[in-house]
Design a protein around this motif. Sequence first.
Motif, PDB file in Angstrom:
ATOM      1  N   LYS A 189      -3.413   7.052   1.877  1.00  0.00           N
ATOM      2  CA  LYS A 189      -2.967   6.033   0.940  1.00  0.00           C
ATOM      3  C   LYS A 189      -3.933   5.946  -0.231  1.00  0.00           C
ATOM      4  O   LYS A 189      -5.115   5.672  -0.052  1.00  0.00           O
ATOM      5  N   GLU A 190      -3.407   6.165  -1.425  1.00  0.00           N
ATOM      6  CA  GLU A 190      -4.234   6.064  -2.623  1.00  0.00           C
ATOM      7  C   GLU A 190      -3.945   4.799  -3.408  1.00  0.00           C
ATOM      8  O   GLU A 190      -4.725   4.406  -4.276  1.00  0.00           O
ATOM      9  N   ASN A 191      -2.812   4.146  -3.099  1.00  0.00           N
ATOM     10  CA  ASN A 191      -2.428   2.902  -3.759  1.00  0.00           C
ATOM     11  C   ASN A 191      -2.063   1.864  -2.700  1.00  0.00           C
ATOM     12  O   ASN A 191      -1.605   2.218  -1.602  1.00  0.00           O
ATOM     13  N   PRO A 192      -2.235   0.578  -3.006  1.00  0.00           N
ATOM     14  CA  PRO A 192      -1.914  -0.469  -2.018  1.00  0.00           C
ATOM     15  C   PRO A 192      -0.465  -0.428  -1.542  1.00  0.00           C
ATOM     16  O   PRO A 192      -0.171  -0.849  -0.414  1.00  0.00           O
ATOM     17  N   SER A 193       0.453   0.073  -2.366  1.00  0.00           N
ATOM     18  CA  SER A 193       1.870   0.103  -1.996  1.00  0.00           C
ATOM     19  C   SER A 193       2.248   1.332  -1.176  1.00  0.00           C
ATOM     20  O   SER A 193       3.382   1.436  -0.694  1.00  0.00           O
ATOM     21  N   ASP A 194       1.351   2.268  -0.990  1.00  0.00           N
ATOM     22  CA  ASP A 194       1.652   3.487  -0.244  1.00  0.00           C
ATOM     23  C   ASP A 194       1.883   3.165   1.237  1.00  0.00           C
ATOM     24  O   ASP A 194       1.139   2.378   1.835  1.00  0.00           O
ATOM     25  N   ILE A 195       2.913   3.794   1.832  1.00  0.00           N
ATOM     26  CA  ILE A 195       3.176   3.635   3.262  1.00  0.00           C
ATOM     27  C   ILE A 195       3.580   4.978   3.865  1.00  0.00           C
ATOM     28  O   ILE A 195       4.022   5.885   3.159  1.00  0.00           O
ATOM     29  N   CYS A 196       3.419   5.077   5.158  1.00  0.00           N
ATOM     30  CA  CYS A 196       3.987   6.169   5.944  1.00  0.00           C
ATOM     31  C   CYS A 196       4.855   5.503   6.999  1.00  0.00           C
ATOM     32  O   CYS A 196       4.351   5.072   8.042  1.00  0.00           O
ATOM     33  N   ALA A 197       6.147   5.381   6.707  1.00  0.00           N
ATOM     34  CA  ALA A 197       7.030   4.549   7.524  1.00  0.00           C
ATOM     35  C   ALA A 197       8.083   5.375   8.248  1.00  0.00           C
ATOM     36  O   ALA A 197       8.682   6.293   7.662  1.00  0.00           O
ATOM     37  N   ILE A 198       8.316   5.015   9.512  1.00  0.00           N
ATOM     38  CA  ILE A 198       9.387   5.584  10.324  1.00  0.00           C
ATOM     39  C   ILE A 198      10.291   4.434  10.734  1.00  0.00           C
ATOM     40  O   ILE A 198       9.845   3.473  11.376  1.00  0.00           O
ATOM     41  N   THR A 199      11.564   4.513  10.381  1.00  0.00           N
ATOM     42  CA  THR A 199      12.530   3.478  10.744  1.00  0.00           C
ATOM     43  C   THR A 199      13.613   4.108  11.600  1.00  0.00           C
ATOM     44  O   THR A 199      14.255   5.076  11.184  1.00  0.00           O
ATOM     45  N   VAL A 200      13.791   3.583  12.798  1.00  0.00           N
ATOM     46  CA  VAL A 200      14.797   4.102  13.717  1.00  0.00           C
ATOM     47  C   VAL A 200      16.113   3.378  13.459  1.00  0.00           C
ATOM     48  O   VAL A 200      16.162   2.139  13.452  1.00  0.00           O
ATOM     49  N   ASN A 201      17.175   4.142  13.253  1.00  0.00           N
ATOM     50  CA  ASN A 201      18.479   3.585  12.908  1.00  0.00           C
ATOM     51  C   ASN A 201      19.464   3.799  14.049  1.00  0.00           C
ATOM     52  O   ASN A 201      19.549   4.892  14.614  1.00  0.00           O
ATOM     53  N   GLY A 202      20.231   2.755  14.379  1.00  0.00           N
ATOM     54  CA  GLY A 202      21.234   2.886  15.421  1.00  0.00           C
ATOM     55  C   GLY A 202      21.164   1.754  16.416  1.00  0.00           C
ATOM     56  O   GLY A 202      20.313   0.862  16.326  1.00  0.00           O
TER      57      GLY A 202
END
Length: 300
Positions: free
Chosen positions: A99-112
């Motif tokens: 993360k280089e910026n405060p808004s950076d994320i590494c997100a996994i969202t499970v759908n279903g």
Amino acid sequence: QNSHNNKQSKMIRYILFQTILLAISINQTTAQSNDCHTISDWADLRALLMQSTHPAANDRIQVDLPLCPFNIGKMHDENTNHWSEIVYLASPIHLYCKKENPSDICAITVNGPPCDSNTNCGRQLFKVKSDNVWIQGLTINHAKDIAVNIDVGMRNAKLIDMTFAGNVVPDSDNAISPGVIVVEDNANLQVINSVFKWNDATPIVNRGSLVVYKSYFRGNTSSKCLEKGGSIYNVGEVAISQSSFLFNWGGPGGLSIWSNNNDVVDAGGNCHLSRDSNVCEGINSGNDCFPFLGGRSCPA
């Protein structure tokens, strides 16, 4: 301190001391990392991790694996082969979001739809099957079963700067239901600077050794763990420091933090807030309530 076993108390305090030192230094280490890996979808992430961690790897060398920020989905439906999609982390690795910026994320969202206890759902997204596996900076949303499982006997596992939100674990007839995070027998885990919010499951079920440091639990609900453990359910040993527990619920008459033994260390700086005046404002060990040291209420 609420611990009747001096040997275990000394060990868990030693792990807590290591945790604090790591929390001070970890952000400096990741800021100096090299190029990151680009992730386009769950299959891409799984392939990278399975390639980077395998039993043949040298178990004494921890691999650094920086990930470029991403926001991916993982499909979960009747056509999903859940067991084939588990990510096995089978050799030492430090997996982290660069993360280089405060808004950076590494997100996994499970759908279903959620898993049913009678269906052949996978039992975890990530299965830690090696010592020295560190996962840092990931956000896991709406998982339908265990998000991270620390396998039996695995040592020095760490979850750092993580967020677990809106995850659901199926009902179970077992006395100890799985949680969002499960620490198995003789394993140990350090949870640092992490957030658990609005999960329909106990955030952490611990059967080994657990340290929770500077973490935040809010609005988690579980009626599955014998109506106990809205935040943490412990049948091993645990130390908690500098952490906040707000509006977590373990079922009718349930408790936010519950331990079936006295192998618990309140290392100070913790706070609790509940709408129910009958809930133990601290750690319930056996049938006794031990309010957090200092009796501090969290700001709402």
